[in-house]
Design an enzyme around this catalytic site. Structure first.
Site: not given
Ligand code: F6R
Length: 436
Positions: A164-165
């Protein structure tokens, strides 16, 4: 097992997530392994499954090695464990060297008695049109297993958890994502070069992670220190996904000392409560403040001390003038014209011992010119003052400094010695070896 270095009192701290700090990653990993083992056993005693969320990457390798040890030497069974991995590159063959499926087998699953039916890892081989359904099903399987009891996380340098950037929503579920370039760069060591690192990945979402009953995030090494500080001490923001964990009510960050160095309790401990004013701490606080307010140490005033959280130091030592001088002398005493120590002179504050004399010194130089460019004066002094000086040039031969570059320098050194009739058999030998 050693105790954590600090026991944190959250009321007296800047930290918004409980943090445990261990001297090194081995001890931190042993702590996490003991938490996992205790959970597995307590579930076993109740005849229940233990649902673990697992991470990959360099951070959990020592943890998995310790779990394997607990299985082999202390009989810890994984029969009741159900696992869900966080993520997988996309696309990637399940058996590819860099796949997280393979990683998990190599580091954990092939060495313990987990039932293969209980292992769940996103699949990087499925067709793109099926990824959505796959992700939906992955979430369902977690739900059907009763939710994750303990989620293990690492943290990316940009604050990502799973893949999850930055910018990922707190409501995100399992899905296909684009990897940040910084993540591809950080992970490129596993591939031949960065262009081979997949651009996409399947990851559990942040919502999925936040549903876990308990979360442990591990971070080791200096490079993680800035993002750990932001995640733990700054406000909650989707730009630093790990900071969202502040909203989870049973998350612990387990760090080694180097990953903790940017936390206020380390960097400016005087701001977090009582602090022991050792000379080193006084110097650290004064230098920190001088840099912050942009003044020379000797110009700092009582008001500067009060305005910058150092009122206690003022009370203890009396006056800015005295403290400034103390810090100034300590700084002055780090400078010397005798970098190898001054022979036959007793100077208690000198930065280097006077004996033994002469000394054997090694200068480590990451490039074959850093020794001269960065510390040529010191190098010369050490030599002129009678010490035996060696230089260790550090190069892998394939990045900034090629093998060819190194042999060219050595050619020059040997030629130079020949020209000035310096008979140095050793350098000729080394050059011969390097060439072969
Ligand atoms: C891997 C994962 C990632 C890593 C993170 C840190 O499954 O979810 O979030 O935990 O990129 O990677 P390392 O441990 O290699 O520094």
């Amino acid at each position: 097992m050693s105790k954590p270095t600090f026991n944190i009192d959250l009321t007296d701290s800047f930290e918004r997530i409980p943090v445990k700090i261990y001297p090194n990653l081995k001890e931190g990993s042993r702590f996490i392994a003991s938490e996992i083992a205790a959970l597995i056993k307590s579930k076993q005693a109740k005849g229940e499954k233990c649902v673990l969320g697992l991470a990959t990457g360099s951070s959990p390798k020592t943890l998995y090695a310790e779990l394997v040890r607990l299985h082999k030497e202390e009989g810890l069974s994984f029969k009741n464990v159900v696992s869900f991995n966080l993520d997988e590159y996309y696309p990637i063959d399940v058996d590819a060297l860099q796949s997280y499926n393979r990683f998990m087998k190599t580091h954990l699953f092939d060495h313990v008695d987990i039932d293969p039916k209980n292992i769940h890892i996103p699949n990087g081989e499925i067709a793109k049109e099926n990824v959505k359904a796959f992700c939906h099903d992955y979430e369902k399987q977690i739900e059907n297993a009763g939710g994750i009891d303990l989620q293990i996380l690492g943290i990316g340098n940009n604050g990502h958890i799973g893949f999850n950037e930055p910018g990922s929503s707190i409501n995100s579920r399992a899905r296909l994502v684009t990897l940040d370039n910084s993540t591809r760069l950080a992970n490129s060591y596993e591939f031949a070069n960065i262009s081979q690192v997949p651009r996409l990945a399947i990851t559990m979402g942040i919502h999925t992670i936040m549903q876990a009953k308990k979360i442990i995030l591990m971070a080791w090494g200096q490079s993680k220190a800035p993002v750990v500080q932001k995640s733990v001490e700054s406000h909650v923001t989707e730009h630093i996904p790990a900071s969202l964990l502040q909203q989870h009510d049973d998350t612990t960050f387990v760090l080694d000392e180097t990953a903790a160095t940017e936390l206020t309790r380390y960097k400016s401990p005087w701001l977090t409560g009582e602090c022991e004013w050792t000379p080193k701490m006084v110097r650290k606080a004064v230098v920190h403040m001088a840099m912050k307010v942009g003044k020379p140490i000797l110009s700092l005033t009582n008001n500067d001390y009060r305005d910058n959280g150092l009122g206690d130091l003022l009370v203890e030592k009396g006056d800015a003038y005295e403290i400034n001088l103390q810090a100034y002398y300590m700084m002055r005493d780090t400078i010397t014209g005798w970098p190898g120590g001054k022979p036959d002179v007793q100077m208690p504050n000198h930065p280097e011992r006077s004996i033994p004399y002469p000394k054997r010194c090694v200068i480590f130089s990451p490039h074959p010119d850093d020794d001269i460019i960065s510390m040529g004066g010191t190098f010369l002094r050490l030599h002129d003052q009678g010490h035996e000086v060696h230089v260790a040039y550090q190069t892998s031969g394939n990045i900034a400094v090629t093998d060819e570059f190194v042999t060219r320098f050595m050619d020059f050194a040997v030629g130079f010695e020949e020209m000035f009739k310096i008979d140095n058999k050793k350098s000729k030998e080394i050059l011969g070896e390097a060439r072969s």
